[in-house]
Design an enzyme around this catalytic site. Structure first.
Site, short mmCIF file in Angstrom:
data_model
loop_
_atom_site.label_atom_id
_atom_site.label_comp_id
_atom_site.label_asym_id
_atom_site.label_seq_id
_atom_site.Cartn_x
_atom_site.Cartn_y
_atom_site.Cartn_z
CE LYS A 71 54.51 40.78 78.82
NZ LYS A 71 55.74 41.07 78.02
CD GLU A 112 57.59 41.82 88.63
OE1 GLU A 112 57.02 40.72 88.49
OE2 GLU A 112 58.62 42.15 88.00
CG PHE A 142 62.08 47.64 74.58
CD1 PHE A 142 61.31 47.32 75.69
CD2 PHE A 142 63.44 47.38 74.62
CE1 PHE A 142 61.89 46.76 76.82
CE2 PHE A 142 64.03 46.82 75.75
CZ PHE A 142 63.25 46.50 76.85
CG HIS A 196 55.62 40.00 83.76
ND1 HIS A 196 56.85 40.56 83.55
CD2 HIS A 196 55.47 39.88 85.11
CE1 HIS A 196 57.42 40.80 84.74
NE2 HIS A 196 56.60 40.40 85.69
CB THR A 226 62.52 37.98 76.13
OG1 THR A 226 62.90 37.86 77.51
CG2 THR A 226 61.81 39.30 75.92
NE ARG A 277 62.03 34.93 83.76
CZ ARG A 277 62.16 36.13 83.18
NH1 ARG A 277 61.14 37.01 83.24
NH2 ARG A 277 63.25 36.46 82.56
NE ARG A 330 57.38 35.46 77.11
CZ ARG A 330 58.22 36.02 77.97
NH1 ARG A 330 59.44 35.53 78.14
NH2 ARG A 330 57.84 37.07 78.67
P1 IDP Z 1 60.90 39.23 80.13
O1 IDP Z 1 59.45 39.60 79.95
O2 IDP Z 1 61.23 37.95 79.41
O3 IDP Z 1 61.34 39.25 81.57
P2 IDP Z 1 62.31 41.76 79.83
O4 IDP Z 1 63.72 41.88 79.34
O5 IDP Z 1 62.06 42.00 81.29
O6 IDP Z 1 61.76 40.35 79.37
O7 IDP Z 1 61.46 42.81 78.97
C1 IDP Z 1 60.16 43.15 79.33
C2 IDP Z 1 59.27 43.13 78.11
O8 IDP Z 1 59.68 44.16 77.20
C3 IDP Z 1 59.39 41.84 77.28
O9 IDP Z 1 58.59 40.78 77.77
C4 IDP Z 1 58.95 42.31 75.91
O10 IDP Z 1 57.52 42.44 75.85
C5 IDP Z 1 59.57 43.70 75.85
N1 IDP Z 1 60.94 43.69 75.29
C6 IDP Z 1 62.07 43.29 75.92
N2 IDP Z 1 63.16 43.43 75.15
C7 IDP Z 1 62.70 43.96 73.98
C8 IDP Z 1 63.36 44.34 72.76
O11 IDP Z 1 64.59 44.23 72.61
N3 IDP Z 1 62.57 44.83 71.78
C9 IDP Z 1 61.23 44.97 71.92
N4 IDP Z 1 60.57 44.63 73.04
C10 IDP Z 1 61.29 44.12 74.07
MG MG Z 2 61.43 40.89 82.89
#
Ligand code: IDP
Ligand code: MG
Length: 139
Positions: A10, A131, A58, A120, A92, A86, A103
């Site tokens: 990212k 994707e 968000f 991601h 996350t 993953r 991370r």
């Molecule tokens: P992932 O990237 O681990 O799959 P996802 O739930 O798909 O997580 O969320 C996509 C992206 O959105 C996350 O990587 C993060 O950058 C952001 N994000 C997810 N949940 C939150 C939150 O609760 N607060 C702020 N940003 C969030």
């Molecule tokens: Mg995701």
């Protein structure tokens, strides 16, 4: 069965000069690079990529973050690469992500509005197909 996943370094990862370190970890784990491209995402592309998050609190900060500079888009291949990447990425929330993960080792929280978490990775074979089609339609 060998499979493919869509990985993004990212904009925070590219800006901090961590693209090489993240690529190194993908290669060191043994996955094969299939495609790689440095590209700034548009809001239109992100509405497809993050379709399950449209409308969440968000979402707008996420789009602002993801359009703030180039991402390194990667397609990687290998046995169980979706699950494997993953696992390399960690959870996350980068503050809570275990040490040893991308991370957990390299990320932390910078903003209350959006979690900037360096990478991601597709979360299922269906997401990976979708994707990869969005980011690399020629594949
Ligand atoms: P992932 O990237 O681990 O799959 P996802 O739930 O798909 O997580 O969320 C996509 C992206 O959105 C996350 O990587 C993060 O950058 C952001 N994000 C997810 N949940 C939150 C939150 O609760 N607060 C702020 N940003 C969030
Ligand atoms: Mg995701």
């Amino acid at each position: 069965m060998t499979e493919r996943t869509l990985i993004l370094v990212k904009p925070d990862g590219v800006k901090r000069g961590l693209a090489g370190e993240i690529l190194r970890r993908i290669e060191a784990k043994g996955y094969t690079l299939v495609a790689i491209d440095l590209r700034t995402a548009t809001a239109e592309l992100l509405a497809k990529h993050y379709e399950e998050h449209v409308g969440k609190p968000f979402y707008e900060p996420l789009v602002e973050f993801m359009t703030s500079g180039p991402s390194l888009a990667i397609v990687a291949e290998g046995e169980r690469v979706i699950e494997g990447f993953r696992s390399l990425a960690g959870t996350t929330d980068p503050t809570a992500a275990p040490p040893g993960t991308i991370r957990g080792d390299l990320g932390r929280q910078w903003s209350t509005a959006v979690l900037q978490n360096l990478v991601h990775g597709s979360d299922s074979p269906e997401s990976a197909d979708r994707e990869i089609g969005i980011w690399f339609p020629a594949l």
